[in-house]
Write a protein that holds these residues in place. Sequence first.
Motif, PDB file in Angstrom:
ATOM      1  N   LEU A 426       0.806  -1.266   0.134  1.00  0.00           N
ATOM      2  CA  LEU A 426       0.187   0.005  -0.136  1.00  0.00           C
ATOM      3  C   LEU A 426       0.847   1.092  -0.010  1.00  0.00           C
ATOM      4  CD1 LEU A 426      -2.831  -0.943   2.759  1.00  0.00           C
ATOM      5  CD2 LEU A 426      -2.962  -1.220   0.203  1.00  0.00           C
ATOM      6  N   ARG A 427       0.480   2.279  -0.706  1.00  0.00           N
ATOM      7  CA  ARG A 427       1.207   3.394  -1.115  1.00  0.00           C
ATOM      8  C   ARG A 427       0.352   4.730  -0.469  1.00  0.00           C
ATOM      9  NH1 ARG A 427       4.371  -0.546  -1.411  1.00  0.00           N
ATOM     10  NH2 ARG A 427       5.128  -1.205  -3.392  1.00  0.00           N
ATOM     11  N   ARG A 428       0.929   5.722  -0.138  1.00  0.00           N
ATOM     12  CA  ARG A 428      -0.091   6.995   0.379  1.00  0.00           C
ATOM     13  C   ARG A 428       0.566   8.018  -0.241  1.00  0.00           C
ATOM     14  NH1 ARG A 428      -1.720   8.303   6.711  1.00  0.00           N
ATOM     15  NH2 ARG A 428      -2.786  10.270   6.397  1.00  0.00           N
ATOM     16  N   ILE A 429      -0.155   8.883  -0.998  1.00  0.00           N
ATOM     17  CA  ILE A 429       0.365  10.383  -1.670  1.00  0.00           C
ATOM     18  C   ILE A 429      -0.454  11.552  -0.941  1.00  0.00           C
ATOM     19  CG2 ILE A 429       0.491  11.292  -3.693  1.00  0.00           C
ATOM     20  CD1 ILE A 429       0.009   8.934  -5.245  1.00  0.00           C
ATOM     21  N   ASP A 430       0.334  12.586  -0.730  1.00  0.00           N
ATOM     22  CA  ASP A 430       0.028  13.971  -0.349  1.00  0.00           C
ATOM     23  C   ASP A 430      -0.262  14.564  -1.571  1.00  0.00           C
ATOM     24  OD1 ASP A 430      -0.466  16.280   0.630  1.00  0.00           O
ATOM     25  OD2 ASP A 430       1.317  16.286   1.733  1.00  0.00           O
ATOM     26  N   PRO A 431      -1.672  14.806  -1.999  1.00  0.00           N
ATOM     27  CA  PRO A 431      -1.661  15.505  -3.210  1.00  0.00           C
ATOM     28  C   PRO A 431      -1.365  16.964  -3.122  1.00  0.00           C
ATOM     29  CG  PRO A 431      -3.702  14.251  -2.452  1.00  0.00           C
ATOM     30  CD  PRO A 431      -2.871  14.198  -1.273  1.00  0.00           C
ATOM     31  N   ILE A 436       5.053  10.616  -2.345  1.00  0.00           N
ATOM     32  CA  ILE A 436       4.744   9.194  -2.117  1.00  0.00           C
ATOM     33  C   ILE A 436       5.299   8.523  -1.023  1.00  0.00           C
ATOM     34  CG2 ILE A 436       4.380   6.907  -3.295  1.00  0.00           C
ATOM     35  CD1 ILE A 436       4.292   8.249  -5.903  1.00  0.00           C
ATOM     36  N   THR A 437       4.463   8.016  -0.122  1.00  0.00           N
ATOM     37  CA  THR A 437       4.918   7.276   1.168  1.00  0.00           C
ATOM     38  C   THR A 437       4.831   5.775   0.989  1.00  0.00           C
ATOM     39  OG1 THR A 437       4.908   9.136   2.494  1.00  0.00           O
ATOM     40  CG2 THR A 437       5.018   6.927   3.721  1.00  0.00           C
ATOM     41  N   PHE A 438       5.810   5.000   0.955  1.00  0.00           N
ATOM     42  CA  PHE A 438       5.541   3.431   1.069  1.00  0.00           C
ATOM     43  C   PHE A 438       5.227   3.019   2.387  1.00  0.00           C
ATOM     44  CE2 PHE A 438       7.124   4.323  -3.069  1.00  0.00           C
ATOM     45  CZ  PHE A 438       7.149   2.854  -3.765  1.00  0.00           C
ATOM     46  N   LEU A 439       4.128   2.460   2.434  1.00  0.00           N
ATOM     47  CA  LEU A 439       3.561   2.014   4.230  1.00  0.00           C
ATOM     48  C   LEU A 439       4.076   0.717   4.299  1.00  0.00           C
ATOM     49  CD1 LEU A 439      -0.017   3.271   3.292  1.00  0.00           C
ATOM     50  CD2 LEU A 439       1.733   4.437   4.448  1.00  0.00           C
ATOM     51  N   SER A 440       4.424   0.854   5.652  1.00  0.00           N
ATOM     52  CA  SER A 440       4.717  -0.613   6.284  1.00  0.00           C
ATOM     53  C   SER A 440       3.630  -1.195   6.775  1.00  0.00           C
ATOM     54  CB  SER A 440       5.957  -0.537   7.317  1.00  0.00           C
ATOM     55  OG  SER A 440       5.455   0.527   8.233  1.00  0.00           O
ATOM     56  N   HIS A 441       3.392  -2.620   6.749  1.00  0.00           N
ATOM     57  CA  HIS A 441       2.037  -3.086   7.194  1.00  0.00           C
ATOM     58  C   HIS A 441       2.446  -4.773   7.080  1.00  0.00           C
ATOM     59  CE1 HIS A 441       0.985  -4.061   2.943  1.00  0.00           C
ATOM     60  NE2 HIS A 441       1.354  -2.747   2.797  1.00  0.00           N
ATOM     61  N   CYS A 442       1.484  -5.404   7.638  1.00  0.00           N
ATOM     62  CA  CYS A 442       1.471  -6.801   7.510  1.00  0.00           C
ATOM     63  C   CYS A 442       1.513  -7.426   6.182  1.00  0.00           C
ATOM     64  CB  CYS A 442       0.509  -7.218   8.571  1.00  0.00           C
ATOM     65  SG  CYS A 442      -1.286  -7.105   8.124  1.00  0.00           S
ATOM     66  N   SER A 478       3.893   6.503   7.839  1.00  0.00           N
ATOM     67  CA  SER A 478       4.404   5.490   7.040  1.00  0.00           C
ATOM     68  C   SER A 478       3.942   4.289   7.601  1.00  0.00           C
ATOM     69  CB  SER A 478       5.808   5.406   7.044  1.00  0.00           C
ATOM     70  OG  SER A 478       6.574   5.231   8.207  1.00  0.00           O
ATOM     71  N   LYS A 479       3.092   4.065   8.769  1.00  0.00           N
ATOM     72  CA  LYS A 479       2.882   2.887   9.453  1.00  0.00           C
ATOM     73  C   LYS A 479       1.230   2.580   9.109  1.00  0.00           C
ATOM     74  CE  LYS A 479       6.587   2.331  12.617  1.00  0.00           C
ATOM     75  NZ  LYS A 479       6.929   2.443  14.096  1.00  0.00           N
ATOM     76  N   VAL A 480       1.133   1.305   9.121  1.00  0.00           N
ATOM     77  CA  VAL A 480      -0.464   0.775   9.091  1.00  0.00           C
ATOM     78  C   VAL A 480      -0.421  -0.504   9.824  1.00  0.00           C
ATOM     79  CG1 VAL A 480      -2.229  -0.099   7.659  1.00  0.00           C
ATOM     80  CG2 VAL A 480      -0.867   1.737   6.707  1.00  0.00           C
ATOM     81  N   HIS A 481      -1.217  -0.249  10.838  1.00  0.00           N
ATOM     82  CA  HIS A 481      -1.570  -1.542  11.918  1.00  0.00           C
ATOM     83  C   HIS A 481      -2.644  -2.314  11.289  1.00  0.00           C
ATOM     84  CE1 HIS A 481       0.987   0.731  14.522  1.00  0.00           C
ATOM     85  NE2 HIS A 481       0.229   1.748  14.331  1.00  0.00           N
TER      86      HIS A 481
END
Length: 535
Positions: A426-431, A436-442, A478-481
């Motif tokens: 999963l990635r996250r973008i601030d428009p 772009i932030t690459f998210l860390s998750h399971c 950058s984190k997703v639980h």
Amino acid sequence: MFISYVRSDARVKLGRRTFDIVELLKRELESHVRPKGFPGPSNFVVCTDIDDFELGGTFDQVMRDRILHSTGFLLVCSPQVQASKYVLREIELFRLLKPAQPPLAAIRGATPSSILPEFFSDQIVAADLTCPADATLREVRATLRRESHKIVAQIWGIPTRQVYDRFEERRRFIRRRIAAAAVGALGSLVGIVLWLGGEAGYHRVKELTPPAKLVSPAGVGFTASIPVVIRDRAAYIWKNPAIAPEKLDLSIYALRALQHSPSSMLVADVNQFAIVDISTGNSSFQRAFGGEFAGIATWKGWSAVSNKDGAVLIVSPEGTVSEGPRPSSQTGRRFPTFRETGPFRYGEHLALNEHYLASATLTGQLGILDRKTGHFVVADIPQFPLVEPIERKEDPVLYETENTRPISTVAFLPDGDLMFAEGGGLRRIDPSSGKITFLSHCPIELARQIIPLPRSHRLIVLTTSTLEELEMDKDDRSKVHCLRRSTLAPKSAPRAALSNDGQTLLVAYFDAAPDVWQPTYSLFGLQVRLPSWLW
């Protein structure tokens, strides 16, 4: 304190019930706690005729005893005082037993001087018990509480402000005690539940009875909180989940459908699209679209539809149609072998919010259009490695995946950021910046749909065979639980929609019965719905 009053004049009708206003005043007076150093009982004590008397003698004997042992005498001045022999006798006894003590008066439809001018003057008024005719019980109690402070201040001989402050402090103390007890009870209950081993999260709460044939639905949604599944030229509406749905014929064939408003769906065919009223099946807006349909998106009455030629139409809630800009763009900047230059191509995955239109293709190109300016979001520095020869550092394509890996879904989060899925990541973008932030998750499978939950940091991610409950870290972007994972039917191609309540989820499958999911606490097979403030 002794209160003398005419019972019939004290009755007041509030709503459908009749109350004795002196009894209500008595409760407020007796809520006051006696200051330290004052002799007598701990609380302010009130005597009113027969309610507080242990009758064992004559009327005069009882009245004499109570008036003699009272610190103050309060007359409630009302129209029938002069006609009441009991009230007149109580006044006579007070003047006989305590000739030096000044009486107090409370106004209730009459003034002291108008009743017994030879005994009372308007200077002895301690309280005004007059209430508006349309007052509620809460408003009457508030008035009596305010007037009780004045009466108590005169009896105890202390400032009214001091009485008020002590009263409010005690009320706050009682509230704190009640709140502490409630928290303790809730904590104990939660502890017991956790000890028993229950689980909180999204659970399947009901399975809808499918029609005879419901394979490969085009889309799902709700109308007035009633589940709706669209397939081919029909909408299936479950007014009663226990029985087969009602079938509503549509005026357009559905390849893909999304919720457009609380009572309508955006439905797309091969080369046309329409806004369909779910209550009637009629199309309020239908338009042909050159080229074969590719993707659709909706947001609060706005719609966007793209075709396989790379064009997009944006439709406002009023029905105004505009074509999205297609500036010159270069793809393959990450791989020269696939490099092409031409008009920007809107992809198969679209997402809308109040400011932006996001587009992603199955070949891994993503761009974000600022709908207010008509320009694409361009980051200060490239958000992916460029390969020589570098011909363009700035381009409407904000991001390209590695090896043209497909972008499988895009969605705007409540805070305005864009989330998209690339493979199992999963990635996250601030428009606002294009960063772009690459998210860390399971580890998760390929995400097919991202559903942000409103007013929270949580989101639902549907993969091919699982329902993932995730939560964005409140401090680290950058984190997703990963909170919980539920298994769906394997390779069932789920499609889901969120109800207006922000919690209820409808999930439909390629060849299985649709079902409804809600956040519940599950214990021994029992499902207890979790309120929104707790979830």
